[in-house]
Design a protein around this motif. Structure first.
Motif, PDB file in Angstrom:
ATOM      1  N   ARG A 289      11.776  27.873-151.749  1.00  0.00           N
ATOM      2  CA  ARG A 289      12.983  28.573-151.281  1.00  0.00           C
ATOM      3  C   ARG A 289      13.244  28.198-149.833  1.00  0.00           C
ATOM      4  N   SER A 290      14.342  27.516-149.635  1.00  0.00           N
ATOM      5  CA  SER A 290      14.787  27.179-148.290  1.00  0.00           C
ATOM      6  C   SER A 290      16.170  26.560-148.380  1.00  0.00           C
ATOM      7  N   LEU A 291      17.012  26.881-147.416  1.00  0.00           N
ATOM      8  CA  LEU A 291      18.332  26.260-147.360  1.00  0.00           C
ATOM      9  C   LEU A 291      18.234  24.816-146.871  1.00  0.00           C
ATOM     10  N   ASN A 292      17.037  24.410-146.467  1.00  0.00           N
ATOM     11  CA  ASN A 292      16.820  23.020-146.072  1.00  0.00           C
ATOM     12  C   ASN A 292      16.455  22.148-147.275  1.00  0.00           C
ATOM     13  N   LEU A 293      16.325  22.782-148.454  1.00  0.00           N
ATOM     14  CA  LEU A 293      16.017  22.042-149.687  1.00  0.00           C
ATOM     15  C   LEU A 293      17.298  21.785-150.467  1.00  0.00           C
ATOM     16  N   LYS A 294      17.340  20.654-151.162  1.00  0.00           N
ATOM     17  CA  LYS A 294      18.470  20.361-152.033  1.00  0.00           C
ATOM     18  C   LYS A 294      18.374  21.202-153.306  1.00  0.00           C
ATOM     19  N   PHE A 295      19.493  21.283-154.035  1.00  0.00           N
ATOM     20  CA  PHE A 295      19.519  22.100-155.256  1.00  0.00           C
ATOM     21  C   PHE A 295      18.441  21.658-156.237  1.00  0.00           C
ATOM     22  N   SER A 296      18.241  20.356-156.367  1.00  0.00           N
ATOM     23  CA  SER A 296      17.247  19.842-157.317  1.00  0.00           C
ATOM     24  C   SER A 296      15.820  20.220-156.936  1.00  0.00           C
ATOM     25  N   GLN A 297      15.605  20.552-155.664  1.00  0.00           N
ATOM     26  CA  GLN A 297      14.268  20.904-155.187  1.00  0.00           C
ATOM     27  C   GLN A 297      13.970  22.400-155.284  1.00  0.00           C
ATOM     28  N   ALA A 298      15.018  23.226-155.430  1.00  0.00           N
ATOM     29  CA  ALA A 298      14.822  24.688-155.483  1.00  0.00           C
ATOM     30  C   ALA A 298      15.843  25.302-156.437  1.00  0.00           C
ATOM     31  N   ARG A 299      15.856  24.812-157.687  1.00  0.00           N
ATOM     32  CA  ARG A 299      16.865  25.241-158.663  1.00  0.00           C
ATOM     33  C   ARG A 299      16.846  26.751-158.893  1.00  0.00           C
ATOM     34  N   ARG A 300      15.652  27.322-159.041  1.00  0.00           N
ATOM     35  CA  ARG A 300      15.578  28.745-159.361  1.00  0.00           C
ATOM     36  C   ARG A 300      16.018  29.617-158.188  1.00  0.00           C
ATOM     37  N   PHE A 301      15.674  29.221-156.980  1.00  0.00           N
ATOM     38  CA  PHE A 301      16.121  29.947-155.781  1.00  0.00           C
ATOM     39  C   PHE A 301      17.641  29.949-155.701  1.00  0.00           C
ATOM     40  N   TYR A 302      18.252  28.761-155.822  1.00  0.00           N
ATOM     41  CA  TYR A 302      19.705  28.674-155.769  1.00  0.00           C
ATOM     42  C   TYR A 302      20.348  29.332-156.989  1.00  0.00           C
ATOM     43  N   GLY A 303      19.653  29.268-158.134  1.00  0.00           N
ATOM     44  CA  GLY A 303      20.181  29.896-159.344  1.00  0.00           C
ATOM     45  C   GLY A 303      20.320  31.394-159.188  1.00  0.00           C
ATOM     46  N   VAL A 304      19.291  32.036-158.610  1.00  0.00           N
ATOM     47  CA  VAL A 304      19.368  33.477-158.357  1.00  0.00           C
ATOM     48  C   VAL A 304      20.537  33.782-157.427  1.00  0.00           C
ATOM     49  N   TYR A 305      20.646  32.988-156.375  1.00  0.00           N
ATOM     50  CA  TYR A 305      21.732  33.199-155.401  1.00  0.00           C
ATOM     51  C   TYR A 305      23.105  33.097-156.054  1.00  0.00           C
ATOM     52  N   LEU A 306      23.309  32.089-156.894  1.00  0.00           N
ATOM     53  CA  LEU A 306      24.627  31.827-157.466  1.00  0.00           C
ATOM     54  C   LEU A 306      25.003  32.797-158.577  1.00  0.00           C
ATOM     55  N   LEU A 307      24.027  33.203-159.386  1.00  0.00           N
ATOM     56  CA  LEU A 307      24.336  33.962-160.598  1.00  0.00           C
ATOM     57  C   LEU A 307      24.311  35.477-160.420  1.00  0.00           C
ATOM     58  N   GLU A 308      23.551  35.966-159.433  1.00  0.00           N
ATOM     59  CA  GLU A 308      23.358  37.410-159.340  1.00  0.00           C
ATOM     60  C   GLU A 308      24.639  38.167-159.010  1.00  0.00           C
ATOM     61  N   VAL A 309      25.618  37.501-158.373  1.00  0.00           N
ATOM     62  CA  VAL A 309      26.833  38.197-157.960  1.00  0.00           C
ATOM     63  C   VAL A 309      27.911  38.229-159.039  1.00  0.00           C
ATOM     64  N   ILE A 310      27.759  37.409-160.072  1.00  0.00           N
ATOM     65  CA  ILE A 310      28.828  37.291-161.077  1.00  0.00           C
ATOM     66  C   ILE A 310      29.093  38.605-161.812  1.00  0.00           C
ATOM     67  N   PRO A 311      28.052  39.349-162.284  1.00  0.00           N
ATOM     68  CA  PRO A 311      28.345  40.634-162.932  1.00  0.00           C
ATOM     69  C   PRO A 311      29.098  41.595-162.015  1.00  0.00           C
ATOM     70  N   ALA A 312      28.753  41.599-160.723  1.00  0.00           N
ATOM     71  CA  ALA A 312      29.442  42.476-159.780  1.00  0.00           C
ATOM     72  C   ALA A 312      30.903  42.074-159.623  1.00  0.00           C
ATOM     73  N   ALA A 313      31.172  40.762-159.630  1.00  0.00           N
ATOM     74  CA  ALA A 313      32.558  40.292-159.525  1.00  0.00           C
ATOM     75  C   ALA A 313      33.375  40.769-160.712  1.00  0.00           C
ATOM     76  N   ALA A 314      32.724  40.845-161.885  1.00  0.00           N
ATOM     77  CA  ALA A 314      33.432  41.253-163.108  1.00  0.00           C
ATOM     78  C   ALA A 314      33.805  42.729-163.100  1.00  0.00           C
ATOM     79  N   VAL A 315      33.029  43.561-162.405  1.00  0.00           N
ATOM     80  CA  VAL A 315      33.302  45.010-162.426  1.00  0.00           C
ATOM     81  C   VAL A 315      33.809  45.523-161.072  1.00  0.00           C
TER      82      VAL A 315
END
Length: 387
Positions: A289-315
């Motif tokens: 986990r680091s913003l100094n890593l590319k997406f391919s190097q920290a997929r799960r870290f970036y995945g949590v960041y990108l996906l966790e807000v979507i349900p909130a956007a829907a409601v």
């Protein structure tokens, strides 16, 4: 990012109902805000570990998970409020809600995809400039300096029955659970060391004053509008969820200031809160986990960041009373804050961990007193809010 969309609405609600009497509590929060954030920075610089990672290492995975669970609950409600605030601000200037929400998601995703913490920080600082629209809003409101000074009393007389709940809400709007996770992990990502402690403390103190000054500007703008004879402008749209003091100003150039402030604060907080959660989960699970890593190097870290807000956007717009939701969340923040704060006090008092940077006995006693006082005020504030 402390001055997020629900904090803006909470401050507007406070200025509408309690007027300038809320200013003294707003600035009284500065020392507590600094103390809490200074502890997180000190831990990061001394150990090189994020908050959840450190709790897991010292107290085990279960306690780290409990700490993150409390943050996750309050974060989800915060996401909903951030999206609603963004949509509300965009609606003032005629931008449709779907466009505002999709635009927010696009900016949210793009800000962390640079592969560099430095570039992310530059984008975040640029975005934060939108919050200073509230300073101009306070000037537009034409506050009476004499009224402000006369209302700066520790025991104000003419205040609403829920004044204490509003004070607690302002505490929750200023000192949030996610900021503990964010500042500690961000300080690690910036590769700060013990040699940077003085600079980190100065930055933290300046940030504490700046965020509370912005909150005060919102209170002043709303309070000044309530003291004037200006009605809510009939031509303005989507004002039903705004506190009345802000709604009275939402016309012409002042309406643009409110829109810029709400959208900017909502976007900035959306990114920062998401990162605090992504760092916390990744630290708990032991993922890269680091913003100094590319997406391919920290997929799960970036995945949590990108996906966790979507349900909130829907409601985001399902709440029938956004203002009450925001104030309630801010009061609840104070209660939820106590668990990570308790870990923070214990960790910073651990001489085996921090050595000469650990809290003295006197300071530790003071910090435990602050923690207990926050729990007591949060509990009473929630009771008063609900009744």
């Amino acid at each position: 990012a402390d001055v997020d969309a629900p904090s803006v609405i909470t401050a507007g609600k406070g200025g509408t109902e309690a007027g300038y009497a809320l200013l003294l509590p707003v600035f009284a929060i500065v020392p507590v805000l600094f103390i809490v954030q200074e502890m997180t920075a000190r831990l990061a610089l001394a150990t090189g570990k994020g908050h959840a990672e450190l709790v897991r290492a010292r107290y085990g995975t279960h306690w780290a998970a409990v700490s993150i669970l409390g943050m996750a609950i309050i974060n989800f409600v915060a996401y909903v409020a951030e999206f609603a605030g963004i949509a509300l601000g965009a609606g003032i200037v005629g931008i449709p809600t779907p466009v505002a929400i999709l635009g927010a998601l696009a900016i949210h995703a793009s800000m962390v995809m640079t592969g560099s913490y430095t570039w992310f920080e530059r984008f975040a600082v640029a975005l934060s400039l939108a919050l200073f629209s509230f300073v101009f809003l306070a000037i537009v409101g034409r506050p009476d300096l004499g009224h402000i000074v006369s209302d700066l009393s520790p025991l104000p007389g003419d205040v609403p029955h829920d004044y204490f709940a509003l004070v607690v809400a302002m505490i929750g709007a200023s000192i949030m659970p996610w900021m503990i996770f964010y500042q500690q992990s961000a300080s690690v990502d910036k590769k700060l060391t013990r040699e940077d402690l003085h600079g980190s403390r100065v930055e933290t103190l300046v940030g504490a004053f700046a965020s509370q000054a912005l909150m005060a500007a919102i209170v002043i703008a709303a309070a000044a509008a309530m003291r004037s004879a200006a009605p809510v402008p009939a031509s303005a749209t989507n004002l039903a969820e705004l506190p009345e003091g802000m709604a009275r100003l939402a016309n012409g150039g002042a309406g643009w200031l409110i829109a810029i402030g709400l959208v900017g604060s909502g976007l900035l907080a959306l990114v920062v809160v998401s990162l605090s959660a992504a760092w916390g989960v990744a630290e708990l699970m032991g993922w890269p986990r680091s913003l100094n890593l590319k997406f391919s190097q920290a997929r799960r870290f970036y995945g949590v960041y990108l996906l966790e807000v979507i349900p909130a956007a829907a409601v985001a717009l399902l709440s029938a009373d956004l203002v009450r939701l925001c104030v309630g969340v801010m009061v609840f923040n104070v209660i939820v804050l106590v668990l990570p704060l308790a870990f923070l006090v214990r960790l910073t008092s651990d001489r085996e961990l921090l050595g000469d940077l650990a809290n003295s006995r006197t300071r530790a006693t003071l910090l435990w007193g602050v923690t207990i006082a926050l729990l007591a005020s949060g509990t009473y504030g929630m009771f008063q809010f609900l009744t």
